[in-house]
Design a protein around this motif. Structure first.
Motif, PDB file in Angstrom:
ATOM      1  N   TRP A   1      32.079  46.915  47.161  1.00 22.40           N
ATOM      2  CA  TRP A   1      33.451  47.218  46.720  1.00 22.40           C
ATOM      3  C   TRP A   1      34.425  46.146  47.206  1.00 22.40           C
ATOM      4  N   GLU A   2      34.227  45.660  48.443  1.00 22.72           N
ATOM      5  CA  GLU A   2      35.096  44.594  48.956  1.00 22.72           C
ATOM      6  C   GLU A   2      34.923  43.317  48.130  1.00 22.72           C
ATOM      7  N   PHE A   3      33.679  43.015  47.683  1.00 26.92           N
ATOM      8  CA  PHE A   3      33.437  41.852  46.833  1.00 26.92           C
ATOM      9  C   PHE A   3      34.200  41.982  45.511  1.00 26.92           C
ATOM     10  N   LEU A   4      34.169  43.184  44.916  1.00 24.98           N
ATOM     11  CA  LEU A   4      34.876  43.396  43.648  1.00 24.98           C
ATOM     12  C   LEU A   4      36.386  43.249  43.839  1.00 24.98           C
ATOM     13  N   VAL A   5      36.921  43.838  44.917  1.00 28.68           N
ATOM     14  CA  VAL A   5      38.359  43.734  45.159  1.00 28.68           C
ATOM     15  C   VAL A   5      38.752  42.277  45.420  1.00 28.68           C
ATOM     16  N   LYS A   6      37.908  41.560  46.157  1.00 21.84           N
ATOM     17  CA  LYS A   6      38.217  40.172  46.514  1.00 21.84           C
ATOM     18  C   LYS A   6      38.310  39.288  45.282  1.00 21.84           C
ATOM     19  N   HIS A   7      37.394  39.457  44.326  1.00 19.62           N
ATOM     20  CA  HIS A   7      37.339  38.542  43.190  1.00 19.62           C
ATOM     21  C   HIS A   7      38.103  39.057  41.970  1.00 19.62           C
ATOM     22  N   ALA A   8      38.291  40.376  41.847  1.00 21.14           N
ATOM     23  CA  ALA A   8      39.034  40.908  40.706  1.00 21.14           C
ATOM     24  C   ALA A   8      40.461  41.289  41.071  1.00 21.14           C
ATOM     25  N   GLY A   9      40.783  41.288  42.376  1.00 20.38           N
ATOM     26  CA  GLY A   9      42.110  41.726  42.797  1.00 20.38           C
ATOM     27  C   GLY A   9      43.232  40.826  42.323  1.00 20.38           C
ATOM     28  N   ARG A  10      42.915  39.567  41.983  1.00 23.69           N
ATOM     29  CA  ARG A  10      43.963  38.644  41.529  1.00 23.69           C
ATOM     30  C   ARG A  10      44.289  38.821  40.050  1.00 23.69           C
TER      31      ARG A  10
ATOM     32  N   VAL B   1      42.562  43.658  51.807  1.00 23.77           N
ATOM     33  CA  VAL B   1      41.370  42.920  51.367  1.00 23.77           C
ATOM     34  C   VAL B   1      41.710  41.997  50.198  1.00 23.77           C
ATOM     35  N   ALA B   2      42.496  42.516  49.226  1.00 21.60           N
ATOM     36  CA  ALA B   2      42.884  41.689  48.084  1.00 21.60           C
ATOM     37  C   ALA B   2      43.750  40.521  48.521  1.00 21.60           C
ATOM     38  N   ILE B   3      44.686  40.757  49.446  1.00 22.98           N
ATOM     39  CA  ILE B   3      45.555  39.681  49.931  1.00 22.98           C
ATOM     40  C   ILE B   3      44.734  38.638  50.683  1.00 22.98           C
ATOM     41  N   ARG B   4      43.779  39.111  51.515  1.00 23.41           N
ATOM     42  CA  ARG B   4      42.958  38.178  52.269  1.00 23.41           C
ATOM     43  C   ARG B   4      42.123  37.303  51.338  1.00 23.41           C
ATOM     44  N   SER B   5      41.589  37.933  50.274  1.00 27.91           N
ATOM     45  CA  SER B   5      40.789  37.152  49.332  1.00 27.91           C
ATOM     46  C   SER B   5      41.653  36.121  48.610  1.00 27.91           C
ATOM     47  N   GLY B   6      42.889  36.509  48.243  1.00 26.87           N
ATOM     48  CA  GLY B   6      43.781  35.555  47.576  1.00 26.87           C
ATOM     49  C   GLY B   6      44.125  34.388  48.478  1.00 26.87           C
ATOM     50  N   ILE B   7      44.375  34.664  49.768  1.00 28.88           N
ATOM     51  CA  ILE B   7      44.679  33.587  50.715  1.00 28.88           C
ATOM     52  C   ILE B   7      43.476  32.667  50.882  1.00 28.88           C
ATOM     53  N   GLY B   8      42.266  33.281  50.976  1.00 33.40           N
ATOM     54  CA  GLY B   8      41.070  32.446  51.112  1.00 33.40           C
ATOM     55  C   GLY B   8      40.842  31.565  49.893  1.00 33.40           C
ATOM     56  N   GLN B   9      41.061  32.127  48.691  1.00 34.62           N
ATOM     57  CA  GLN B   9      40.901  31.337  47.470  1.00 34.62           C
ATOM     58  C   GLN B   9      41.902  30.197  47.423  1.00 34.62           C
ATOM     59  N   LEU B  10      43.154  30.468  47.788  1.00 33.33           N
ATOM     60  CA  LEU B  10      44.179  29.421  47.797  1.00 33.33           C
ATOM     61  C   LEU B  10      43.852  28.344  48.809  1.00 33.33           C
TER      62      LEU B  10
ATOM     63  N   LEU C   1      35.137  42.897  34.814  1.00 33.79           N
ATOM     64  CA  LEU C   1      34.207  42.186  33.926  1.00 33.79           C
ATOM     65  C   LEU C   1      34.684  40.763  33.655  1.00 33.79           C
ATOM     66  N   THR C   2      35.987  40.585  33.447  1.00 35.77           N
ATOM     67  CA  THR C   2      36.520  39.251  33.187  1.00 35.77           C
ATOM     68  C   THR C   2      36.330  38.342  34.393  1.00 35.77           C
ATOM     69  N   SER C   3      36.651  38.841  35.580  1.00 40.76           N
ATOM     70  CA  SER C   3      36.535  38.019  36.786  1.00 40.76           C
ATOM     71  C   SER C   3      35.084  37.689  37.102  1.00 40.76           C
ATOM     72  N   LEU C   4      34.199  38.692  37.046  1.00 45.29           N
ATOM     73  CA  LEU C   4      32.788  38.447  37.336  1.00 45.29           C
ATOM     74  C   LEU C   4      32.151  37.529  36.299  1.00 45.29           C
ATOM     75  N   GLY C   5      32.579  37.660  35.024  1.00 46.82           N
ATOM     76  CA  GLY C   5      32.043  36.771  33.988  1.00 46.82           C
ATOM     77  C   GLY C   5      32.397  35.312  34.252  1.00 46.82           C
ATOM     78  N   GLY C   6      33.636  35.054  34.723  1.00 45.24           N
ATOM     79  CA  GLY C   6      34.007  33.682  35.043  1.00 45.24           C
ATOM     80  C   GLY C   6      33.244  33.133  36.237  1.00 45.24           C
ATOM     81  N   ILE C   7      32.941  33.998  37.230  1.00 38.46           N
ATOM     82  CA  ILE C   7      32.234  33.532  38.424  1.00 38.46           C
ATOM     83  C   ILE C   7      30.768  33.241  38.117  1.00 38.46           C
TER      84      ILE C   7
END
Length: 278
Positions: A168-177, A82-91, A207-213
């Motif tokens: 949980w998938e949303f948190l992993v997707k945006h904070a996993g990086r 899930v974290a890898i997929r989110s990173g690929i989607g963001q890139l 908290l850092t990742s969600l604060g930036g979003i």
């Protein structure tokens, strides 16, 4: 002649007595053998039952270890995917945005040179006014407040997070990086929801990742709303710990529940919650 008949009868009586003794001994042997056979049957049955019980325990233990050996790595691999997929989607989104900007950005036009004025019309250039001093930013107070929340989150050993699997998938997707986020080794699935043990560094990353979003105006409204709600819920829990911090085994473990529900009709068992930013 009579003496001969009496002797014969006596001999017959002795033979009958010996036959009865032999018969009694034979009956005793048969009884002993029957007891021995019954004991052997009992011991054999007990041994079979004991062996079956031990075999069942060994098989059950082996199946349990095999399940733990297989399911836990699969869960961790799923979270990492899930974290890898989110990173690929963001890139991919960044590449598309950069490509779209390069295509639609017009080339800058060369500035037009002003025509030179006649010598007699030229006047001495007036001095440019000094730029007004820039106002001091008011952000330091908010930044210091966020840093206090992050420091309180870093002091948490482990927090139990109850949420839906999509959350949980949303948190992993945006904070996993984030470099401080660590995928937990075990994710318990309970009727559509998950129970996860999250470390203090992972809370800092979330908290850092969600604060930036939530503060990024370029983010989609739905993503911004989810990030804002999760950031507020997690930050409120961490702030409560910062106000009344306690260390030791006697304190209750930190629990974060993402499960908003409508209040009951009588209003006795629920408390309404209002967003302070509304």
């Amino acid at each position: 002649m009579a003496f001969g008949n009496g002797e014969a009868i006596r001999q017959i009586g002795e033979q009958l007595g010996r036959a009865l003794e032999d018969l009694s001994a034979l009956k005793q042997q048969v009884s002993d053998q029957q007891l021995a056979i019954d004991q052997i049957r009992f011991d054999t049955t007990a041994a079979i039952n004991t062996g079956l019980t031990e075999n069942r325990a060994v098989i059950r233990d082996g199946l349990t270890r095999a399940n733990e050996t297989i399911s836990d790595p699969l869960t961790q691999i799923g979270s990492e995917l899930v974290a890898i997929r989110s990173g690929i989607g963001q890139l991919d989104n960044q590449i598309r945005a950069a490509a779209a900007g390069a295509v639609h950005r017009p080339a800058p036009e060369p500035p037009e040179e002003p025509e030179a004025a006649p010598i007699e019309d030229q006047k001495p250039a007036e001095p440019e006014p000094e730029p007004a001093p820039e106002p001091e930013p008011e952000a330091p107070r908010q930044v210091e407040h966020d840093l206090e929340t992050l420091r309180a989150a870093a002091g948490i050993s482990a927090a139990t997070l109850h949420a839906h699997r999509d959350t949980w998938e949303f948190l992993v997707k945006h904070a996993g990086r984030d470099q401080h986020f660590h995928v937990p080794g075990e994710v318990q699935d309970v009727v559509g929801a998950v129970i996860v043990k999250v470390s203090g560094p992972s809370l800092v990353a979330i908290l850092t990742s969600l604060g930036g979003i939530k503060d990024d105006p370029g983010v989609a409204p739905g993503t911004q709303a989810i990030a804002h709600h999760l950031h507020r819920r997690i930050a409120d829990t961490v702030k409560a710990i910062a106000v009344s911090r306690h260390t030791g085994g006697s304190a209750d473990p930190v629990t974060i529940v993402i499960d908003d529900r409508p209040a009951p009709d009588d209003g006795s068992d629920g408390q309404s919650e209002r967003d302070p930013d509304d």
